[in-house]
Design a protein around this motif. Structure first.
Motif, mmCIF file in Angstrom:
data_model
loop_
_atom_site.group_PDB
_atom_site.id
_atom_site.type_symbol
_atom_site.label_atom_id
_atom_site.label_comp_id
_atom_site.label_asym_id
_atom_site.label_seq_id
_atom_site.Cartn_x
_atom_site.Cartn_y
_atom_site.Cartn_z
ATOM 1 N N GLU A 42 0.835 -1.232 0.026
ATOM 2 C CA GLU A 42 0.204 -0.177 0.043
ATOM 3 C C GLU A 42 0.849 1.216 -0.076
ATOM 4 O O GLU A 42 0.498 2.105 -0.845
ATOM 5 C CB GLU A 42 -0.980 -0.040 1.139
ATOM 6 N N ALA A 43 1.822 1.212 0.966
ATOM 7 C CA ALA A 43 2.837 2.374 0.837
ATOM 8 C C ALA A 43 3.670 2.631 -0.417
ATOM 9 O O ALA A 43 3.709 3.681 -0.847
ATOM 10 C CB ALA A 43 3.858 2.257 1.821
ATOM 11 N N LYS A 44 3.724 1.609 -1.122
ATOM 12 C CA LYS A 44 4.640 1.632 -2.399
ATOM 13 C C LYS A 44 3.875 2.109 -3.278
ATOM 14 O O LYS A 44 4.380 2.956 -4.577
ATOM 15 C CB LYS A 44 5.047 0.171 -2.858
ATOM 16 N N LYS A 45 2.374 2.245 -3.367
ATOM 17 C CA LYS A 45 1.472 2.822 -4.445
ATOM 18 C C LYS A 45 1.655 4.330 -4.205
ATOM 19 O O LYS A 45 1.510 4.939 -5.513
ATOM 20 C CB LYS A 45 0.001 2.291 -4.146
ATOM 21 N N GLU A 46 1.960 4.649 -3.222
ATOM 22 C CA GLU A 46 1.759 6.191 -2.965
ATOM 23 C C GLU A 46 3.334 6.788 -3.112
ATOM 24 O O GLU A 46 3.600 7.825 -3.525
ATOM 25 C CB GLU A 46 1.457 6.905 -1.443
ATOM 26 N N ASP A 47 4.325 5.906 -2.926
ATOM 27 C CA ASP A 47 5.783 6.237 -3.018
ATOM 28 C C ASP A 47 6.435 5.179 -3.269
ATOM 29 O O ASP A 47 7.054 4.255 -2.717
ATOM 30 C CB ASP A 47 6.277 6.794 -1.432
ATOM 31 N N PRO A 48 6.611 5.172 -4.819
ATOM 32 C CA PRO A 48 7.262 3.787 -5.479
ATOM 33 C C PRO A 48 8.681 3.477 -4.872
ATOM 34 O O PRO A 48 9.052 2.313 -5.105
ATOM 35 C CB PRO A 48 7.327 4.133 -6.988
ATOM 36 N N SER A 49 9.334 4.501 -4.624
ATOM 37 C CA SER A 49 10.603 4.292 -4.132
ATOM 38 C C SER A 49 10.771 3.945 -2.780
ATOM 39 O O SER A 49 11.953 3.658 -2.319
ATOM 40 C CB SER A 49 11.453 5.516 -4.453
ATOM 41 N N LEU A 50 9.740 3.935 -1.827
ATOM 42 C CA LEU A 50 9.867 3.716 -0.578
ATOM 43 C C LEU A 50 11.000 4.543 0.336
ATOM 44 O O LEU A 50 11.779 3.724 0.780
ATOM 45 C CB LEU A 50 9.871 1.813 -0.416
ATOM 46 N N SER A 51 10.769 5.636 0.153
ATOM 47 C CA SER A 51 11.866 6.284 1.073
ATOM 48 C C SER A 51 11.713 6.186 2.320
ATOM 49 O O SER A 51 10.825 5.531 2.907
ATOM 50 C CB SER A 51 11.459 7.914 0.568
ATOM 51 N N SER A 52 12.665 6.541 3.010
ATOM 52 C CA SER A 52 12.862 6.368 4.453
ATOM 53 C C SER A 52 11.771 7.124 5.077
ATOM 54 O O SER A 52 11.276 6.618 6.183
ATOM 55 C CB SER A 52 14.269 6.771 5.018
ATOM 56 N N GLN A 53 11.609 8.191 4.758
ATOM 57 C CA GLN A 53 10.398 8.953 5.184
ATOM 58 C C GLN A 53 9.113 8.188 5.327
ATOM 59 O O GLN A 53 8.385 8.228 5.985
ATOM 60 C CB GLN A 53 10.279 10.321 4.464
ATOM 61 N N THR A 54 8.647 7.414 3.955
ATOM 62 C CA THR A 54 7.422 6.880 4.102
ATOM 63 C C THR A 54 7.620 5.526 4.808
ATOM 64 O O THR A 54 6.776 5.435 5.804
ATOM 65 C CB THR A 54 7.226 6.502 2.462
ATOM 66 N N LEU A 55 8.525 4.917 4.971
ATOM 67 C CA LEU A 55 8.850 3.676 5.643
ATOM 68 C C LEU A 55 8.613 4.150 7.189
ATOM 69 O O LEU A 55 8.187 3.389 8.095
ATOM 70 C CB LEU A 55 10.136 3.050 5.573
ATOM 71 N N SER A 56 9.220 5.417 7.600
ATOM 72 C CA SER A 56 9.219 5.686 8.927
ATOM 73 C C SER A 56 7.640 5.931 9.498
ATOM 74 O O SER A 56 7.304 6.222 10.679
ATOM 75 C CB SER A 56 9.912 7.042 9.285
#
Length: 107
Positions: A42-56
């Protein structure tokens, strides 16, 4: 004082140990693995690069990592330095700025 070299070595070892234990737990708990996988997809849909900011910002990922650290603490004792004078009323004790305190990690 911890030098940059020591910091990197200490960080590497504790990170490697934590990730090893978390991956073991995920491998032996497929339901948890699936739930975490779905959160990451689900997170990858919004941020395909899966940045550390998204993962956090992923609550289940945080819970999985926190549980891994709780079950398998990477250190037996944590050393912390007081950044300012701090009074502990229950102990009638003042920690002075710069004083090192060792905290045991209990399982």
């Amino acid at each position: 004082m911890i030098t940059t070299k020591k910091f990197i070595i200490y960080s590497y070892e504790t990170t490697a140990s934590t990730l090893s234990y978390v991956l073991f737990e995920l491998a032996t708990n497929p339901k948890i693995q699936q739930k975490l996988y779905e959160e990451i997809v689900e997170a990858k849909k919004e941020d395909p690069s899966l940045s550390s900011q998204t993962l956090s910002k992923l609550p289940y990922l945080d819970a999985v990592l926190s549980e891994g650290l709780r079950k398998y603490p990477p250190a037996l004792i944590l050393g912390r330095e007081a950044m300012e004078d701090y009074y502990i009323p229950e102990l009638k004790l003042t920690l002075k700025k710069g004083q090192v305190v060792f905290v045991p990690v209990c399982k």
